[in-house]
Design a protein around this motif. Sequence first.
Motif, mmCIF file in Angstrom:
data_model
loop_
_atom_site.group_PDB
_atom_site.id
_atom_site.type_symbol
_atom_site.label_atom_id
_atom_site.label_comp_id
_atom_site.label_asym_id
_atom_site.label_seq_id
_atom_site.Cartn_x
_atom_site.Cartn_y
_atom_site.Cartn_z
ATOM 1 N N LYS A 165 53.073 13.948 66.978
ATOM 2 C CA LYS A 165 54.319 13.194 66.811
ATOM 3 C C LYS A 165 55.572 14.064 66.847
ATOM 4 N N GLN A 166 55.515 15.310 66.335
ATOM 5 C CA GLN A 166 56.716 16.153 66.416
ATOM 6 C C GLN A 166 56.935 16.721 67.817
ATOM 7 N N GLU A 167 55.893 16.715 68.653
ATOM 8 C CA GLU A 167 55.972 17.401 69.943
ATOM 9 C C GLU A 167 56.303 16.473 71.109
ATOM 10 N N GLY A 168 56.371 15.165 70.850
ATOM 11 C CA GLY A 168 56.638 14.234 71.949
ATOM 12 C C GLY A 168 57.997 13.593 71.870
ATOM 13 N N ASN A 214 71.691 13.519 80.612
ATOM 14 C CA ASN A 214 72.058 13.405 79.206
ATOM 15 C C ASN A 214 70.936 13.839 78.274
ATOM 16 N N LEU A 215 69.874 14.417 78.807
ATOM 17 C CA LEU A 215 68.848 15.037 77.985
ATOM 18 C C LEU A 215 69.345 16.401 77.527
ATOM 19 N N VAL A 216 69.310 16.641 76.221
ATOM 20 C CA VAL A 216 69.713 17.939 75.689
ATOM 21 C C VAL A 216 68.494 18.852 75.645
ATOM 22 N N GLY A 217 68.638 20.037 76.219
ATOM 23 C CA GLY A 217 67.542 20.993 76.205
ATOM 24 C C GLY A 217 66.374 20.521 77.047
ATOM 25 N N GLU A 218 65.161 20.762 76.533
ATOM 26 C CA GLU A 218 63.948 20.424 77.273
ATOM 27 C C GLU A 218 63.352 19.114 76.777
ATOM 28 N N GLU A 219 62.704 18.414 77.684
ATOM 29 C CA GLU A 219 61.987 17.207 77.300
ATOM 30 C C GLU A 219 60.871 17.572 76.323
ATOM 31 N N ASN A 220 60.698 16.723 75.311
ATOM 32 C CA ASN A 220 59.674 16.871 74.271
ATOM 33 C C ASN A 220 59.951 18.015 73.289
ATOM 34 N N ARG A 221 61.135 18.595 73.355
ATOM 35 C CA ARG A 221 61.504 19.640 72.388
ATOM 36 C C ARG A 221 62.570 19.141 71.412
ATOM 37 N N GLY A 222 62.770 17.836 71.376
ATOM 38 C CA GLY A 222 63.853 17.290 70.565
ATOM 39 C C GLY A 222 63.704 17.521 69.078
ATOM 40 N N THR A 256 59.215 10.586 74.192
ATOM 41 C CA THR A 256 59.010 10.704 75.637
ATOM 42 C C THR A 256 57.563 11.025 75.995
ATOM 43 N N ASP A 257 56.756 11.385 75.004
ATOM 44 C CA ASP A 257 55.329 11.616 75.260
ATOM 45 C C ASP A 257 54.526 11.010 74.116
ATOM 46 N N PRO A 258 54.109 9.761 74.243
ATOM 47 C CA PRO A 258 53.396 9.102 73.145
ATOM 48 C C PRO A 258 52.019 9.685 72.877
ATOM 49 N N ASP A 302 60.051 9.986 57.035
ATOM 50 C CA ASP A 302 59.046 10.447 57.996
ATOM 51 C C ASP A 302 59.585 10.215 59.402
ATOM 52 N N LEU A 303 60.629 10.947 59.730
ATOM 53 C CA LEU A 303 61.359 10.695 60.970
ATOM 54 C C LEU A 303 60.504 10.933 62.204
ATOM 55 N N ALA A 304 59.548 11.851 62.103
ATOM 56 C CA ALA A 304 58.738 12.183 63.277
ATOM 57 C C ALA A 304 57.839 11.037 63.713
ATOM 58 N N SER A 305 57.749 9.982 62.912
ATOM 59 C CA SER A 305 56.937 8.819 63.296
ATOM 60 C C SER A 305 57.722 7.811 64.131
ATOM 61 N N LEU A 306 58.924 8.171 64.579
ATOM 62 C CA LEU A 306 59.762 7.228 65.324
ATOM 63 C C LEU A 306 59.052 6.710 66.572
ATOM 64 N N ARG A 307 59.418 5.473 66.955
ATOM 65 C CA ARG A 307 58.721 4.801 68.045
ATOM 66 C C ARG A 307 59.622 4.400 69.209
ATOM 67 N N THR A 308 60.925 4.575 69.117
ATOM 68 C CA THR A 308 61.802 4.239 70.242
ATOM 69 C C THR A 308 61.383 5.059 71.461
ATOM 70 N N ARG A 309 61.107 4.375 72.568
ATOM 71 C CA ARG A 309 60.538 5.004 73.760
ATOM 72 C C ARG A 309 61.612 5.292 74.799
ATOM 73 N N ALA A 310 61.415 6.388 75.515
ATOM 74 C CA ALA A 310 62.227 6.697 76.690
ATOM 75 C C ALA A 310 61.271 7.085 77.812
ATOM 76 N N ASP A 311 61.149 6.221 78.799
ATOM 77 C CA ASP A 311 60.251 6.457 79.930
ATOM 78 C C ASP A 311 61.081 6.877 81.141
#
Length: 398
Positions: free
Chosen positions: A181-184, A225-233, A175-177, A136-145
């Motif tokens: 979960k898939q969109e942040g 070092n952000l690839v593409g758009e924020e929250n589209r990872g 990046t958006d808590p 359930d990778l989309a439940s990851l919690r490592t934060r980037a502020d």
Amino acid sequence: MDINYSPADDAFRADVRAWLEANLPRVLRDKVLHHKRLNGEDYANWHKLLGSRSWSAVAWPREYGGPGWDATQRHIWDEECARAGAPIVLPFGVSMVAPVLMKYGSEAQKSYFLPRILDGSDWWCQGYSEPGSGSDLASLRTRADRQGDHYIVNGQKTWTTLGQHADMMFCLVRTDPQAKKQEGISFLLIDMKTPGITVRPIITLDEDHEVNEVFFEDVKVPVANLVGEENRGWTYAKFLLGHERTGIARVGQSKRELAFLKRLALDRNKQGKPLLHDPLFAAKVAALEIELMALEVTVLRVVASEAGGKGPGPEASMLKIKGTEVQQALTELMFEAIGPQAAAFDPAFLEGERETSITGDDDAAPLAAYYFNFRKTSIYGGSNEIQKNIIAQMILGL
């Protein structure tokens, strides 16, 4: 679908085979064929040798420094490398993050990172799994502020393969808590030498240091070092996983290991006859060989599809499931063929610290560690249970 090779394909295979016979270092070949452990220097040296011919990234187009081979040529290359006993080219840079950069990265990211991946200047690792986020990778919690022109990363990754050698990590971060979960989730490229990163070894059941846990404490990562758009990872992560799962099938390596299994079974006797001639054991080997043949045909179907310009779909999950099941079954039959001698465990022999094993049976000595190590294959890259869910959704509409 035409699964026959053309005369040009046969000539290409002959050229590749001749090059490998002339250039593959004997020490690397012997380690691979005899199931000994490769170290970081082994992988790096092989990558640099291939990079000198632009063969370290055989799936890359010419515009990025690759050979521009088609899907059939790449399949032949994989088969011949496996047959010869060549080490794999570690996929994290060339086969995983590079396709993401080519499709979604900025021009600055492509111009800087891709040449360094190609020549082996940067060793990459994957920052996906976390202690509470595996399948359930989309439940990851490592934060980037975000703070100005940097992200501040805090959290933990785990099962980071060969992270102790890595220069760079491609990492999924939240990046958006507040979003679904898939969109942040965002996709960051992190320099492993950045202050605040701690890599701790995880010693696995075979007493090898292959995986790690990685801790981030106020790690500063440039927004560049952000690839593409924020929250589209999550989009980029799924794209990457499709490439990873297709490569996990490893038909060439399984064909090589099947030949090794048959040799083991011919060298071991049961009631005065070679084990391979025992009807029950021979039936197990035959059934596995049929499974491998069916897997190879499926791989060729995917190759033909890619040659027509179509990317991997649910077939990637099929290859991942069946490929890993075949790999595990091979290790199980090797263990069965050797019998009690396979239980002996000799890490010093596996690491090359001793020329011969303590049991005197150099074929048997690596098999316990080999068997235990391959328990992971049905889990990494998305567990096989998750792959079955993907197939059910994409093909059956369930």
